[in-house]
Scaffold this active site. Structure first.
Site, PDB file in Angstrom:
ATOM      1  N   ASP A 304      64.558 -17.632 -18.444  1.00  0.00           N
ATOM      2  CA  ASP A 304      63.856 -17.825 -17.123  1.00  0.00           C
ATOM      3  C   ASP A 304      64.542 -19.078 -16.361  1.00  0.00           C
ATOM      4  O   ASP A 304      64.813 -20.027 -17.128  1.00  0.00           O
ATOM      5  CB  ASP A 304      62.457 -18.538 -17.703  1.00  0.00           C
ATOM      6  N   GLN A 377      47.364 -13.956  -3.688  1.00  0.00           N
ATOM      7  CA  GLN A 377      47.209 -13.246  -2.419  1.00  0.00           C
ATOM      8  C   GLN A 377      47.785 -13.536  -1.227  1.00  0.00           C
ATOM      9  O   GLN A 377      48.589 -12.905  -0.463  1.00  0.00           O
ATOM     10  CB  GLN A 377      45.550 -12.668  -1.982  1.00  0.00           C
TER      11      GLN A 377
END
Lengths: 681, 556, 183
Positions: A304, A377
């Site tokens: 990562d 979102q």
């Protein structure tokens, strides 16, 4: 116990039990696990019986036989001692773990939400318990409700409390850790006796140690070699009989025991235990020895980006306004948007604005502003006050939010140009918009860790490919990848892409290692050949991986690979050493054995050993003492260097092959001189 | 003298090594044609019938090998039984003892050609050609098929089809080569006639029966197929079997060329030429060391003549032919045992003790260059062990060409190596301790022990040469060596095929700078050391009581 | 069962081609190209009687002939063999002493080793040039010839088939003796 120093093998706490262990391990059932040493035990017992018989009948030359038999048993005891020392070091560690596994009482919840006190051991998988401040979490489980700060020092050695909460990626709790504040409801996922700490204890103690595939193969080879030497020595009486002589059983046994690979046979389990131990001391728990070996075989490392390749926090380094907006104006808006943003990035924006433009941080309360937090979102955060809305966030998200995506094309191009330029530098662009008007872009810079480039170069030399995994866009990813020196990168990575990448690599015949923490990492962790789950991760991730890193430090993947390699290297090197020793032993014993039949064979006594008896005795003493001499090496592991395979083989072949050829010649000669001086033979 | 010897050795070994390169390329091409569709493949499939078309797994391949060998063994046993009634028997050879027939059938079926008989005094031309020479074609073909299948598996493909591979080896490799070498030997002066022996009246008026026969055809395939069974009893020392210095050279080339080419063939099919160089170099190295030893020790004069007024200036001449020169004998001895050929160009029994040990060392190792096909297979066993240890030393689960070597592979490889040693040592022990061996010896003391040791070594290595003084045409010798030959033939063919069969079912890893390289000098060293330590050291006690004891006790 | 059938089919095919075809081809080639050696290099006398093979040693014991190397099978060309004695063997010492005596060799005039050492098949047709020259005196005396003539005969029959790869020259005994008879 983080990075604890290994107990010295000469530590009294280890020596005492190990010496006892050397004898208790003479139990046939335990010996039978190790074919080489079992054979040594059998022939030692046989010789002892013969010796007693000779003693009764009053045969001659018993002093010599007695010494040989003594050293045969020493060989065996030394082997047991080696294993006991390795186990002893693990036990010392287990002891400290065991202290944490105190008796606990659990607050078992029933369907109606009432709890009653039950003993911790009585909990079953699926039970739900309530844990409140000061309570010890009774067993491993998953937080299903609530959030609490937990002290996990018992397993990680880290005293700073960590947050455990339901949902998300930090829902796993470990039995034996303590809740400091708030409360959580935990669904138990491990029955008593099989919790994380239990597993850890049995792992470090070596109690549950199962032979790894490579160790089994090595044992097969050692057993095969032993059989070969059974034949080589068992046929000698017939050969000698043809020449009109005979060879005493004790001499045959001496030849046999020195020829079979007792050195590696004695040390092989110590090496295995020590390898596991090294990993544990590194605060990594392998669920099986197999996983440790697999770590040594890894070809591709998925790392990562954040936390491994770059420092965890990106920092704002520049404000880049669009045409017609002053830099200070952008800085002001950016700071306002970030006032309540507690992420390191957010704080760095506030600081940059202050340092560069002297804009002092303002108080949200006095502004009457409300913070709009980041959501998955909107992918934006910001503030609303006095009818002003300021948002900052990913460029495409911000653009979409502005007038439903209808932005003047030249403005769009400008913003796009700025953010591309930043991305090419490896930075992350954050667009800032005020009341629907694009102000500019904040340049968040990723700081690549110092020295990481060199690490990757080393890995490349070892034939390991590094792949950086990042959520960044391809341009940013490419820039960071180039700066860090990874071989490849996966940008805008989703868990599915990760899984896909692993499968593709495996199809190419590569072994893949990765680390992960979230539930959505679980499939990839399970698919990877070596999956290291972060201790902070979810239960699902922990179950899917075959190792758990207690420190939750993804950089460790690199060290884990090294430990796996070192384990096999130690085995291989000592095997080579052990087998190479045979040459010298042949030259010590064979002339001594046959010189009575054909006196001319004394010319094979190239070491010039004093007498046939001293030659045989020296060989068997050397054979026993070399085990003791090599215990420290087998516990520590042979020096591991990140050089290419060929260079590594050359190096180890020189040290342990050539060394194994030469050392016994010197050693046996020395022992011969000593025992001759002492008048032992 | 020394310079001559060195030059001679270099011409033979170096020259053949060069010739083996194009031959290896040719062999790879015909044994493993691209896409499996060589020009003749269709025909070969038709000859076999339906079985010729299937892709065989390792078990099916092994089963086919065994079935074929049972049939050829039976056929040759029957030919011997009925040779009196069969044609091409001008000298009226009759029945043979069953134990000798068993030994001979086993010996030729296993490509060993250990001969407990004298060909010119025992077998008819029909038996020699139709039985023995036929086996000299098809058994090396079996040998060639095995590493071909193995190499295919190692390159990640299916093993192929034994029936087709066998015909490729017979008709496309051995037959054309034989025609070329037979022509050279005929030109060199070897007999090739179907007329029986002729009775001559010598100048001093004595009747001398001179045996002859279809020697050239027989001898050619005897050498090319690492068979070694001579037409005449004393093999290639016989003046009609090996006429001149020139035919001697051709035969030496014929002995080693196919085993050498097998390495290149293997490497090409696997697709790893550089790996082939490593294997070839290790094998060559062993051959050169043994040659130096043998030729060197043989320059010592015949010890027994030292106190007599005899001028010995070219080393030990006992058992040697003058026309081959001083180096011919010991060099041949090394080549024929390095390759499991077993034909002799000088009497090994009469070599100086340590010179005579070199052939034994060759057969103990049995892989440099080894028998046609099987030498490469034997080397593969050592490679498995070497890779296993070396692989660990670089910190990875050992892999050979990307295939993981785990417990099962190690077990099978070690078992095959163990079997080789077991047959030699146990057999020698039994015969040394009983009248079975002791009463058949031609020499006493350590040399007698060497005769027993050599016989079992030769049988277990499927070599076929001998310390021929041994009176080995007895029931115990015939039965025991017959069995040893059979087991020693098929264990090292079946187990390696099993190993590659198992390995190729695993996920193949890609090679990188982090994986073990099987292409450099480091690995070559590792391999050589493994061969010595695992292969040769086991025999050290036996060697000490045989040739070494004889040397230290009796030489000078 | 099908495997056995396949094996039998291959047996027939390989026998037909490798035994019949190959043998016939080599035989035809040999009989066409080298008929003399192909039939065993036989030597016939004027009457057409076979007197030996130039490749095969035959026994000579009369002092008027050159003697070949000793044979373990007494020059039996239908059952050839070597002595298979170790160079350290006592038997070899005994034989050496006998042969030395037969030649009357002395320390001043030692016997060339090839006249004592048996060949591999016991049928070696050659002796060394030195071995032939060693016998010149005896043959000359028996035949009443000038040794010089015989020396020349020996030298003219000496050959070095290996050229520079071989040390020393060798002489075919039968051919030498035939030439001797023809003198």
């Amino acid at each position: 116990m983080s990075q604890s120093k290994p107990a010295s093998m000469f530590d009294a706490r280890i020596m005492g039990p190990a010496l006892r262990g050397a004898f208790t391990k003479l139990h046939p059932r335990l010996l039978a696990k190790n074919p080489v040493m079992f054979v040594v035990a059998v022939v030692s017992a046989l010789c002892t019986v013969l010796f007693v018989k000779d003693l009764v009948t009053g045969a001659e030359g018993l002093g010599f036989s007695f010494q040989i038999i003594l050293w045969l048993w020493f060989t065996l005891l030394f082997a047991n001692f080696a294993e006991a020392v390795a186990e002893g070091r693990g036990k010392a560690q287990a002891e400290s773990l065991r202290k944490t596994r105190t008796e606990t009482t659990a607050k078992l919840l029933d369907a109606s939400g009432n709890w009653r006190s039950v003993p911790g051991e009585s909990l079953k998988v699926g039970d739900v318990v309530l844990v409140e401040p000061g309570d010890i979490i009774p067993s491993d489980g998953e937080v299903i409700e609530g959030v609490a700060s937990v002290n996990e020092a018992a397993i990680t050695g880290e005293s700073a409390p960590v947050i455990r909460e339901s949902g998300g990626d930090r829902s796993a709790v470990t039995g034996g850790t303590q809740v400091l504040s708030d409360w959580i409801k935990v669904r138990i996922s491990a029955a008593a006796g099989s919790t994380f700490i239990d597993r850890m204890i049995s792992l470090v103690e070596g109690a549950e140690r199962q032979k790894t595939p490579n160790e089994i193969a090595l044992n097969v080879m050692l057993a095969g070699l032993t059989l070969i030497f059974v034949m080589a020595t068992a046929t000698i009486p017939a050969f000698a009989g043809y020449a009109g002589g005979s060879v005493p059983v004790i001499v045959l046994v001496a030849l046999f025991v020195t020829l079979i690979p007792t050195t590696i046979g004695a040390l092989v389990s110590a090496i295995g235990i020590a390898g596991m131990d090294r990993l544990v001391r590194f605060n990594v728990l392998a669920m099986s020895g197999r996983a440790v070996e697999a770590a040594g075989d890894v070809d591709t490392l998925l790392l990562d980006k954040t936390g491994t390749i770059t420092l965890g926090n990106r920092q704002a380094t520049e404000f880049r306004p669009v045409k017609g907006v002053a830099e200070a104006e952008l800085a002001d808006a950016a700071q306002l948007a970030s006032l309540a943003d507690e992420t390191p990035e957010g704080r760095s924006i506030v600081v940059l604005a202050k340092e560069k433009y002297g804009i002092r941080a303002r108080d949200m309360q006095s502004l009457g502003a409300t913070f709009v937090p980041f959501t998955a979102q909107s992918r934006m955060s910001g503030v609303d006050f006095d009818g002003t809305t300021i948002r900052k966030g990913a460029v495409d998200a911000v653009l979409k939010s502005v007038a439903g995506g209808r932005v003047a094309s030249e403005k769009l191009r400008e913003i796009q140009g700025i953010s591309d330029a930043i991305a090419k530098l490896g930075g992350t662009p954050l667009a800032v918009v005020r009341n629907g008007q694009l102000l500019g872009v904040i340049y968040l810079k990723d700081i690549v860790k110092g020295g990481i480039r060199e690490r990757f170069a080393e890995l490349r030399q070892m034939g390991i490919r590094t792949v950086m995994i990042t959520g960044d866009n391809p341009m940013t990813a490419a820039a960071i990848a180039a700066e860090a020196g990874v071989d490849d990168f996966l940008a805008e990575a989703t868990p599915e892409m990760k899984l896909d990448l692993i499968r593709r690599e495996q199809a190419k015949g590569k072994l893949v290692a990765m680390c992960g923490d979230g539930t959505n990492d679980a499939p990839a962790l399970a698919q990877a050949d070596v999956g290291v789950a972060m201790n902070t991760g979810t239960v699902a991730a922990r179950e899917a991986g075959n190792m758990v890193d207690l420190d939750s430090d993804p950089t460790k993947l690199i060290e884990i690979v090294g430990i796996g390699k070192q384990l096999l290297m130690t085995r291989g090197s000592l095997t080579t050493f052990s087998i190479a020793n045979d040459v010298a032993k042949y030259f010590a014993i064979v002339p001594a054995m046959f010189v009575a039949l054909y006196p001319g064979l004394d010319s094979l006594n190239i070491m010039g050993l004093a007498t046939p008896q001293s030659a045989i005795l020296s060989a068997i003493i050397f054979n026993a003492l070399i085990i003791i001499a090599l215990i420290p090496l087998s516990l520590k592991g042979v020096a591991y260097k990140a050089i290419g395979a060929n260079a590594l083989l050359r190096r180890n072949l020189l040290i342990y092959g050539l060394g194994g050829l030469v050392v016994p010649f010197i050693g046996i000669k020395l022992i011969d001189v000593i025992i001759t001086t002492l008048g032992l033979a | 003298m020394t310079l001559q010897a060195i030059l001679f050795v270099l011409i033979i070994i170096g020259g053949t090594a060069l010739l083996s390169w194009p031959l290896g390329r040719y062999m790879a091409g015909v044994m493993d044609p691209k896409g499996g569709k060589g020009t003749m493949t269709g025909l070969f499939q038709a000859i076999v019938g339906p079985l010729g078309r299937e892709e065989q797994g390792w078990k099916a391949y092994v089963f086919a090998i065994l079935a074929f060998n049972i049939v050829i063994f039976t056929v040759v046993y029957l030919i011997q039984t009925f040779q009196g009634a069969l044609p091409f028997n001008p000298d009226g050879m009759g029945a043979v003892n069953p134990d000798l027939m068993f030994n001979t059938a086993a010996s030729f079926t296993t490509n060993t050609n250990l001969q407990h008989y004298s060909g010119e005094a025992t077998y008819s031309y029909f038996t020699q050609l139709g039985g023995l020479m036929w086996l000299q074609f098809v058994t090396p073909a079996v040998g060639l098929a095995a590493p071909t299948a193995m190499a295919r598996a190692l390159s990640g493909r299916a093993l192929g089809n034994f029936w087709v591979d066998l015909q490729r080896a017979t008709f496309l490799v051995l037959l054309p080569l034989s025609l070329v070498f037979a022509a050279l030997l005929v030109i060199g002066g070897l007999p090739m006639t179907f007329e029986g022996s002729v009775v001559a009246t010598t100048l001093e008026g004595v009747q001398q029966t001179i045996a002859r026969g279809p020697v050239a055809a027989f001898v050619t395939i005897k050498q090319l197929g690492t068979n070694g069974g001579g037409f005449f009893g004393p093999n290639s020392t016989h003046p009609l079997e090996n006429v001149s210095f020139y035919t001697n050279m051709i035969q030496m080339v014929a002995i080693i060329i196919v085993p050498m080419a097998c390495v290149w063939m293997f490497a090409r099919i696997v697709g790893r030429i550089k790996h082939g160089f490593v294997i070839f170099a290790v094998m060559l190295c062993f051959v050169l060391i043994k040659t130096a030893g043998s030729v060197g020790f043989e320059t010592a004069p015949t010890q027994a003549f030292n106190d007599l007024p005899i001028a010995q200036d070219v080393g030990n001449l006992e058992g040697k032919e003058l026309r081959f020169g001083a180096t011919g004998g010991p060099l041949w001895a090394v080549l024929t045992t390095a390759t499991s050929n077993g034909s002799v160009g000088a009497m090994h029994d009469s070599l100086n003790p340590l010179a005579g040990m070199m052939p034994m060392v060759g057969m103990w190792l049995n892989e440099s260059f080894g028998g046609v096909g099987v030498g490469m297979i034997n080397m593969f066993l050592y490679i498995v062990v070497a890779v296993f240890v070396a692989g660990m030393m670089i910190g990875r689960t050992p892999e050979y060409l990307g295939w993981r070597i785990e417990a099962r592979e190690v077990k099978l490889a070690l078992f095959a190596l163990l079997a080789h040693g077991a047959f030699i040592l146990l057999g020698t022990a039994i015969f040394a301790a009983t009248p079975w061996g002791a009463e058949t010896l031609n020499n006493s003391g350590p040399h007698g022990f060497s005769e027993i040791l050599y016989e079992f070594t030769s049988a277990a290595a499927n070599n076929g040469s001998g310390f021929e003084g041994l009176g080995d045409n007895t029931v115990p010798w015939n039965i025991t060596t017959g069995l040893v030959m059979i087991f020693s033939r098929f264990i090292p063919i079946i187990l390696p095929l099993a190993i590659v069969g198992f390995m190729s079912q695993k996920r193949r890893a890609t090679e990188s700078s982090g994986t073990l390289s099987v292409e450099g000098g480091v690995f070559a060293t590792m391999l050589a050391v493994t061969v010595i330590v695992v292969g040769a050291l086991t025999f050290f006690p036996a060697a000490t009581l045989g040739p070494i004891a004889e040397h230290v006790m009796y030489m000078n | 069962m099908t495997s056995l059938l396949a094996s039998l089919r291959l047996t027939v095919a390989t026998m037909a081609i490798c035994v019949v075809g190959y043998s016939a081809a080599v035989w035809a080639f040999a009989q066409a190209v080298t008929p003399e050696t192909a039939n065993g290099s036989l030597i016939t006398n004027a009457e057409g009687q076979v007197i030996g093979s130039s490749q095969i040693a035959q026994g000579f014991s009369q002092p008027g002939y050159f003697w070949p190397r000793p044979s373990a099978v007494d020059y039996n060309a239908a059952g050839a063999a070597g002595s298979n004695k170790s160079p350290t063997s006592e038997d070899l010492k005994t034989r050496g002493a006998e042969i030395v005596e037969a030649y009357g060799a002395t320390a001043e005039n030692p016997l060339p080793a090839d006249l004592v050492a048996m060949s591999g098949a016991g049928l070696d047709p050659h002796i060394s040039e030195a071995g032939a020259l060693y016998q010149v005196a005896r043959v000359a005396e028996a035949r009443g010839l000038q040794p010089a003539i015989l020396e020349n005969l020996v030298r003219s029959h000496s050959e070095a088939p290996g050229g520079f790869l071989m040390s020393g020259k060798i002489v075919n005994v039968l051919e030498l003796n035939l030439a001797l008879d023809a003198l």
